[in-house]
Scaffold this motif. Structure first.
Motif, PDB file in Angstrom:
ATOM      1  N   LEU A  41      79.774  34.366 124.690  1.00 47.46           N
ATOM      2  CA  LEU A  41      80.183  33.023 124.306  1.00 47.46           C
ATOM      3  C   LEU A  41      78.989  32.082 124.369  1.00 47.46           C
ATOM      4  O   LEU A  41      78.108  32.242 125.208  1.00 47.46           O
ATOM      5  CB  LEU A  41      81.285  32.496 125.231  1.00 47.46           C
ATOM      6  CG  LEU A  41      82.607  33.271 125.286  1.00 47.46           C
ATOM      7  CD1 LEU A  41      83.551  32.611 126.277  1.00 47.46           C
ATOM      8  CD2 LEU A  41      83.245  33.361 123.914  1.00 47.46           C
ATOM      9  N   THR A  49      80.026  31.236 130.905  1.00 41.96           N
ATOM     10  CA  THR A  49      80.818  31.759 129.796  1.00 41.96           C
ATOM     11  C   THR A  49      80.612  33.249 129.556  1.00 41.96           C
ATOM     12  O   THR A  49      81.393  33.869 128.833  1.00 41.96           O
ATOM     13  CB  THR A  49      80.447  31.010 128.509  1.00 41.96           C
ATOM     14  OG1 THR A  49      79.034  31.133 128.286  1.00 41.96           O
ATOM     15  CG2 THR A  49      80.806  29.526 128.627  1.00 41.96           C
ATOM     16  N   LYS A  80      77.028  28.834 125.436  1.00 40.48           N
ATOM     17  CA  LYS A  80      77.102  28.066 126.676  1.00 40.48           C
ATOM     18  C   LYS A  80      77.819  26.732 126.463  1.00 40.48           C
ATOM     19  O   LYS A  80      77.704  26.103 125.409  1.00 40.48           O
ATOM     20  CB  LYS A  80      75.690  27.809 127.223  1.00 40.48           C
ATOM     21  CG  LYS A  80      75.025  29.037 127.828  1.00 40.48           C
ATOM     22  CD  LYS A  80      73.675  28.678 128.426  1.00 40.48           C
ATOM     23  CE  LYS A  80      73.074  29.845 129.176  1.00 40.48           C
ATOM     24  NZ  LYS A  80      72.812  30.994 128.302  1.00 40.48           N
ATOM     25  N   LEU A  81      78.545  26.297 127.484  1.00 37.29           N
ATOM     26  CA  LEU A  81      79.219  25.016 127.431  1.00 37.29           C
ATOM     27  C   LEU A  81      78.211  23.882 127.609  1.00 37.29           C
ATOM     28  O   LEU A  81      77.269  23.993 128.391  1.00 37.29           O
ATOM     29  CB  LEU A  81      80.281  24.919 128.536  1.00 37.29           C
ATOM     30  CG  LEU A  81      81.375  25.987 128.557  1.00 37.29           C
ATOM     31  CD1 LEU A  81      82.336  25.718 129.712  1.00 37.29           C
ATOM     32  CD2 LEU A  81      82.136  26.035 127.250  1.00 37.29           C
ATOM     33  N   SER A 118      83.504  26.528 122.911  1.00 40.59           N
ATOM     34  CA  SER A 118      82.245  26.240 123.600  1.00 40.59           C
ATOM     35  C   SER A 118      81.544  25.014 123.033  1.00 40.59           C
ATOM     36  O   SER A 118      80.924  24.243 123.765  1.00 40.59           O
ATOM     37  CB  SER A 118      81.309  27.449 123.515  1.00 40.59           C
ATOM     38  OG  SER A 118      81.865  28.577 124.157  1.00 40.59           O
TER      39      SER A 118
END
Length: 458
Positions: free
Chosen positions: A374, A370, A376-377, A424
């Motif tokens: 952003l 990301t 993190k997923l 996210s």
């Protein structure tokens, strides 16, 4: 334009009342509905004539806060939920005839044919839609964590941002312009939060600032549950009554915390992987087991066998080539563990047998990078079922994706008008057809059942 009511105290130290487990006397929040001693003394001196304009505005915010929290009616929901559970648990079981041995009766055993395992995959309802009213700026900065309240009569959500703020949003709420309240119980990113299943008015939030706190949503006050000064990363409930928790820190340590014990410290502290510890997840049925994302491996531990250092693991989940962002037991049986890794793979492991090396069932290629701006997923399970999970996406047009544990895509939530950002942080509602997603600007997006929502807005 969505706005929110900010109820942020001047001094963070003064906003949190210490838990009854501490030696300090409990302290009520400045923006609690109950009058503070200072406020009471001023009123005894002749009303609010001596208060400054700022203090008068704060008192007005308190009144709005109390009205909003009262409108949520959580106590009524909790009573209904408890009555429903009680009625289910106390149902009189039908008396069954005594079992008799077929062998002693000289009869052949009956051959039972098991039904075939269901192979169809859940198709998520196309009625789950997003609209302008289902997008709101709930906190000021980037979202790090979010959770649905378990009540099904209305959608109440909580989220935490980069600078320690916790926001509450009731979809369709009449308070203010969009039903949003903002608090500041922490000073650094709020990276993990969850509502207590045993006490639904309790919202627990954990921050990098080293504090784990419990908000009473009805009273708008916070208790200091656990505090180490710096570096907390993750927590999960270790008991069905949510009184015991496992808490993980950046320094590779896990602490066992019992909220019933006086003080805001731990019962025990255990050093695991000194390199990194990013996620803990407790088995939904066998609460003594918990999974820990440790750098490039996920280890499952038995809390009954923990040592101060070098604790033996029950099982390990191998095959990750880079750091692991998260690892979660499946919500119903715990027979699966879902991991998200920076090597651009989401993996599902079989943990039904708790073998030394849990076998890999499937691996799904997914872009997990990301960038620095952003969050993190992380892939998370749908709590309503055992075999599907949801994850944010870097693809365009922006979307949230649902996968089956086999790796087959189930559904993509897309909306050209109301979704044009990376979500996210994602989560499904525990009982309703509702999905939330949080972005880097503090906004929550909700896909929910249109038919149920009509009751909210009418």
């Amino acid at each position: 334009m969505h706005t929110w009511q900010e109820l942020t105290p001047e001094d963070v130290e003064e906003t949190v009342r210490r838990s009854s487990r501490t030696v300090l006397a409990p302290k009520r929040l400045k923006y609690s509905p109950e009058n503070s001693p200072a406020q009471t003394s001023r009123e005894e001196k002749g009303g609010h004539g001596e208060l400054s304009e700022y203090e008068l505005e704060r008192l007005e915010n308190i009144r709005h806060n109390q009205a909003f929290l009262s409108s949520i009616n959580l106590f009524q929901v909790i009573r209904q939920s408890h009555c429903s559970l009680f009625s289910q648990e106390t149902t009189v079981k039908e008396a069954l005839p005594a079992r008799k041995s077929l062998r002693l009766q000289n009869k052949e055993a009956e051959v039972l044919t098991l039904p075939p395992e269901p192979r169809g995959m859940l198709v998520y309802e196309e009625s789950m839609r997003i609209s302008e009213e289902k997008v709101a700026k709930v906190v000021k900065d980037r979202i790090f964590s979010a959770a649905f309240h378990p009540c099904s009569s209305s959608l109440l959500m909580a989220t935490g941002d980069k600078w320690g703020k916790v926001g509450l949003w009731k979809l369709g709420g009449e308070w203010g312009s969009d039903g949003v309240l903002l608090f500041e119980p922490h000073t650094r990113p709020v990276v993990c939060m969850a509502f207590s299943a045993a006490h639904p008015t309790h919202l627990l939030s954990l921050s990098y600032d080293g504090s784990l706190r419990c908000m009473d949503v009805e009273k708008a006050c916070f208790d200091d549950v656990y505090d180490i000064g710096d570096g907390l990363k993750t927590f999960d409930f270790m008991s069905h009554d949510c009184s015991t928790l496992v808490v993980g820190s950046w320094f590779g340590e896990v602490a066992i915390v019992d909220r019933r014990t006086p003080g805001n410290s731990h019962e025990s502290l255990h050093s695991l992987d000194p390199k990194a510890l990013r996620c803990v997840s407790v088995h939904p049925l066998q609460k003594q087991y918990f999974a820990v994302a440790e750098n490039k491996v996920v280890s499952i531990y038995d809390s009954r066998c923990l040592k101060k250092t070098n604790s033996p693991s029950v099982s390990q989940l191998n095959g990750h080539s880079l750091s692991i962002s998260s690892a979660y037991f499946s919500p119903c049986t715990g027979n699966r563990v879902l991991t998200s890794c920076m090597d651009n793979n989401i993996r599902i492991y079989d943990t039904s047998a708790m073998t030394t090396k849990s076998p890999l069932l499937s691996s799904i290629r997914h872009n997990m990078h990301t960038g620095r701006w952003l969050t993190k997923l992380s892939a998370v399970w749908d709590p309503k079922q055992e075999d599907c999970f949801v994850v944010g996406s870097m693809e365009r047009p922006r979307r949230v994706q649902v996968f089956h544990e086999s790796g087959q895509p189930q559904h993509s939530f897309i909306d050209d008008e109301n979704l044009n950002t990376v979500l996210s942080v994602v989560a499904f509602h525990p009982t309703r057809n509702a999905l939330l997603g949080g972005n880097a600007s503090g906004r929550l997006h909700v896909f929910s059942d249109l038919q149920r929502d009509q009751n909210v807005y009418e």
